[in-house]
Scaffold this motif. Sequence first.
Motif, mmCIF file in Angstrom:
data_model
loop_
_atom_site.group_PDB
_atom_site.id
_atom_site.type_symbol
_atom_site.label_atom_id
_atom_site.label_comp_id
_atom_site.label_asym_id
_atom_site.label_seq_id
_atom_site.Cartn_x
_atom_site.Cartn_y
_atom_site.Cartn_z
ATOM 1 N N TYR A 1 -58.317 -40.069 69.369
ATOM 2 C CA TYR A 1 -58.725 -38.805 68.755
ATOM 3 C C TYR A 1 -59.207 -37.764 69.768
ATOM 4 C CZ TYR A 1 -58.586 -40.603 63.936
ATOM 5 O OH TYR A 1 -58.185 -41.093 62.720
ATOM 6 N N LEU A 2 -59.670 -38.213 70.904
ATOM 7 C CA LEU A 2 -60.230 -37.286 71.887
ATOM 8 C C LEU A 2 -59.370 -37.198 73.141
ATOM 9 C CD1 LEU A 2 -64.027 -38.172 71.672
ATOM 10 C CD2 LEU A 2 -63.030 -35.936 71.228
ATOM 11 N N VAL A 3 -59.333 -38.295 73.892
ATOM 12 C CA VAL A 3 -58.719 -38.269 75.221
ATOM 13 C C VAL A 3 -57.218 -38.055 75.142
ATOM 14 C CG1 VAL A 3 -58.415 -39.544 77.370
ATOM 15 C CG2 VAL A 3 -60.539 -39.787 76.080
ATOM 16 N N LYS A 4 -56.538 -38.908 74.369
ATOM 17 C CA LYS A 4 -55.080 -38.814 74.337
ATOM 18 C C LYS A 4 -54.612 -37.560 73.599
ATOM 19 C CE LYS A 4 -54.087 -43.676 75.087
ATOM 20 N NZ LYS A 4 -53.400 -44.894 74.616
ATOM 21 N N LEU A 5 -55.329 -37.173 72.566
ATOM 22 C CA LEU A 5 -54.953 -35.934 71.885
ATOM 23 C C LEU A 5 -54.958 -34.772 72.871
ATOM 24 C CD1 LEU A 5 -55.920 -34.714 68.379
ATOM 25 C CD2 LEU A 5 -56.144 -33.172 70.322
ATOM 26 N N ALA A 6 -56.007 -34.662 73.672
ATOM 27 C CA ALA A 6 -56.095 -33.572 74.644
ATOM 28 C C ALA A 6 -55.006 -33.685 75.704
ATOM 29 C CB ALA A 6 -57.472 -33.562 75.291
ATOM 30 N N ASP A 7 -54.736 -34.902 76.166
ATOM 31 C CA ASP A 7 -53.734 -35.088 77.212
ATOM 32 C C ASP A 7 -52.320 -34.821 76.690
ATOM 33 O OD1 ASP A 7 -55.585 -35.660 79.139
ATOM 34 O OD2 ASP A 7 -55.370 -37.832 79.000
ATOM 35 N N TYR A 8 -52.009 -35.320 75.496
ATOM 36 C CA TYR A 8 -50.678 -35.087 74.934
ATOM 37 C C TYR A 8 -50.469 -33.602 74.639
ATOM 38 C CZ TYR A 8 -50.154 -40.174 74.311
ATOM 39 O OH TYR A 8 -50.046 -41.519 74.515
ATOM 40 N N GLU A 9 -51.523 -32.944 74.188
ATOM 41 C CA GLU A 9 -51.451 -31.504 73.921
ATOM 42 C C GLU A 9 -51.178 -30.741 75.209
ATOM 43 O OE1 GLU A 9 -54.221 -28.844 71.182
ATOM 44 O OE2 GLU A 9 -55.171 -29.242 73.119
ATOM 45 N N ALA A 10 -51.944 -31.035 76.260
ATOM 46 C CA ALA A 10 -51.789 -30.329 77.529
ATOM 47 C C ALA A 10 -50.419 -30.615 78.156
ATOM 48 C CB ALA A 10 -52.902 -30.729 78.491
ATOM 49 N N PHE A 11 -49.906 -31.826 77.958
ATOM 50 C CA PHE A 11 -48.606 -32.205 78.516
ATOM 51 C C PHE A 11 -47.463 -31.515 77.782
ATOM 52 C CE2 PHE A 11 -45.239 -35.611 79.121
ATOM 53 C CZ PHE A 11 -44.997 -35.292 80.445
ATOM 54 N N GLY A 12 -47.705 -31.170 76.512
ATOM 55 C CA GLY A 12 -46.701 -30.452 75.746
ATOM 56 C C GLY A 12 -45.861 -31.309 74.823
ATOM 57 N N ILE A 13 -46.395 -32.453 74.392
ATOM 58 C CA ILE A 13 -45.674 -33.302 73.447
ATOM 59 C C ILE A 13 -45.715 -32.630 72.076
ATOM 60 C CG2 ILE A 13 -45.716 -35.539 72.258
ATOM 61 C CD1 ILE A 13 -46.676 -36.750 74.914
ATOM 62 N N GLN A 14 -44.537 -32.445 71.466
ATOM 63 C CA GLN A 14 -44.418 -31.622 70.269
ATOM 64 C C GLN A 14 -45.090 -32.224 69.039
ATOM 65 O OE1 GLN A 14 -43.032 -28.430 69.966
ATOM 66 N NE2 GLN A 14 -43.182 -28.577 72.191
ATOM 67 N N GLU A 15 -45.080 -33.552 68.936
ATOM 68 C CA GLU A 15 -45.643 -34.178 67.741
ATOM 69 C C GLU A 15 -46.323 -35.491 68.113
ATOM 70 O OE1 GLU A 15 -44.289 -35.522 63.204
ATOM 71 O OE2 GLU A 15 -42.933 -34.363 64.478
ATOM 72 N N TYR A 16 -47.518 -35.701 67.563
ATOM 73 C CA TYR A 16 -48.338 -36.868 67.880
ATOM 74 C C TYR A 16 -48.977 -37.365 66.594
ATOM 75 C CZ TYR A 16 -52.583 -39.275 69.626
ATOM 76 O OH TYR A 16 -53.602 -40.166 69.859
ATOM 77 N N TRP A 17 -48.773 -38.657 66.285
ATOM 78 C CA TRP A 17 -49.390 -39.270 65.110
ATOM 79 C C TRP A 17 -50.535 -40.170 65.518
ATOM 80 C CZ3 TRP A 17 -44.812 -41.528 61.759
ATOM 81 C CH2 TRP A 17 -43.946 -40.488 61.401
ATOM 82 N N ILE A 18 -51.653 -40.031 64.822
ATOM 83 C CA ILE A 18 -52.794 -40.940 64.981
ATOM 84 C C ILE A 18 -52.860 -41.787 63.710
ATOM 85 C CG2 ILE A 18 -55.262 -41.144 65.414
ATOM 86 C CD1 ILE A 18 -55.180 -38.270 66.532
ATOM 87 N N VAL A 19 -52.521 -43.057 63.836
ATOM 88 C CA VAL A 19 -52.391 -43.943 62.682
ATOM 89 C C VAL A 19 -53.664 -44.782 62.576
ATOM 90 C CG1 VAL A 19 -50.986 -45.742 61.611
ATOM 91 C CG2 VAL A 19 -49.888 -43.968 62.991
ATOM 92 N N ASP A 20 -54.602 -44.297 61.777
ATOM 93 C CA ASP A 20 -55.924 -44.922 61.654
ATOM 94 C C ASP A 20 -55.975 -45.742 60.362
ATOM 95 O OD1 ASP A 20 -58.581 -45.612 61.749
ATOM 96 O OD2 ASP A 20 -59.336 -43.566 61.945
ATOM 97 N N TYR A 21 -55.309 -46.899 60.374
ATOM 98 C CA TYR A 21 -55.181 -47.694 59.151
ATOM 99 C C TYR A 21 -56.486 -48.377 58.753
ATOM 100 C CZ TYR A 21 -54.933 -51.986 61.977
ATOM 101 O OH TYR A 21 -55.220 -53.019 62.826
ATOM 102 N N LEU A 22 -57.429 -48.467 59.681
ATOM 103 C CA LEU A 22 -58.736 -49.055 59.369
ATOM 104 C C LEU A 22 -59.756 -48.004 58.929
ATOM 105 C CD1 LEU A 22 -59.049 -51.577 62.342
ATOM 106 C CD2 LEU A 22 -58.595 -52.133 59.943
ATOM 107 N N GLY A 23 -59.431 -46.743 59.135
ATOM 108 C CA GLY A 23 -60.376 -45.677 58.780
ATOM 109 C C GLY A 23 -61.646 -45.745 59.604
#
Length: 205
Positions: A127-149
Amino acid sequence: MIAVSDKSPMSFDEFMDWYPENSENRYELRRGGVIEMPKPRGKHSRLAGDLAFDLGAAIRQANQLYFIPKECVLKIANDTGYEPDIVVLDELAIANEPRWERESIVTFSQSIKLVVEVVSTNWRDDYLVKLADYEAFGIQEYWIVDYLGIGGRRYIGSPKQPTLTVCTLVEGEYELQQFRSDDRLFSPTFPNLPLTVHQIFQPGE
């Protein structure tokens, strides 16, 4: 998540040279530090496998020139490399990747259509580190699958409940849309994907 290398900081190339072949563990490089990642097990492993199968079926049905590699390392920066749970690559763009055929390394964001991370106990990474890194890298779509909530309340609300977050890059920033329970998932990359969140989180039901 365990730091395992005494050499710090480590470059991406040093990390790939260091990476043990046929290791039972997965490793990622984060800001020059080598991190041992827990291998997907149990429901985490099944969910990632089933979702990769569903995405692969959607690719074939739509005749899209995409594919899902079994193994793939994303070079996010000179000191950061990730190995997502699922990554969807563009067959045409991958031809321009200088390290793909020899090392299964992706260095250009244009080659990546979708990245999926299944949340485990280290939810802040996704939710924090990879979201920021994928955003800065320019990945068009990113899913965070939080099945445990288990993500922070500021990300999935209160009371916490299983949530799938679709992050779509718009003008260089991610816009987040959350899906829960019987919501049908909407993906810009896979607009005809016929799956609800419940079907993804409870495979076989």
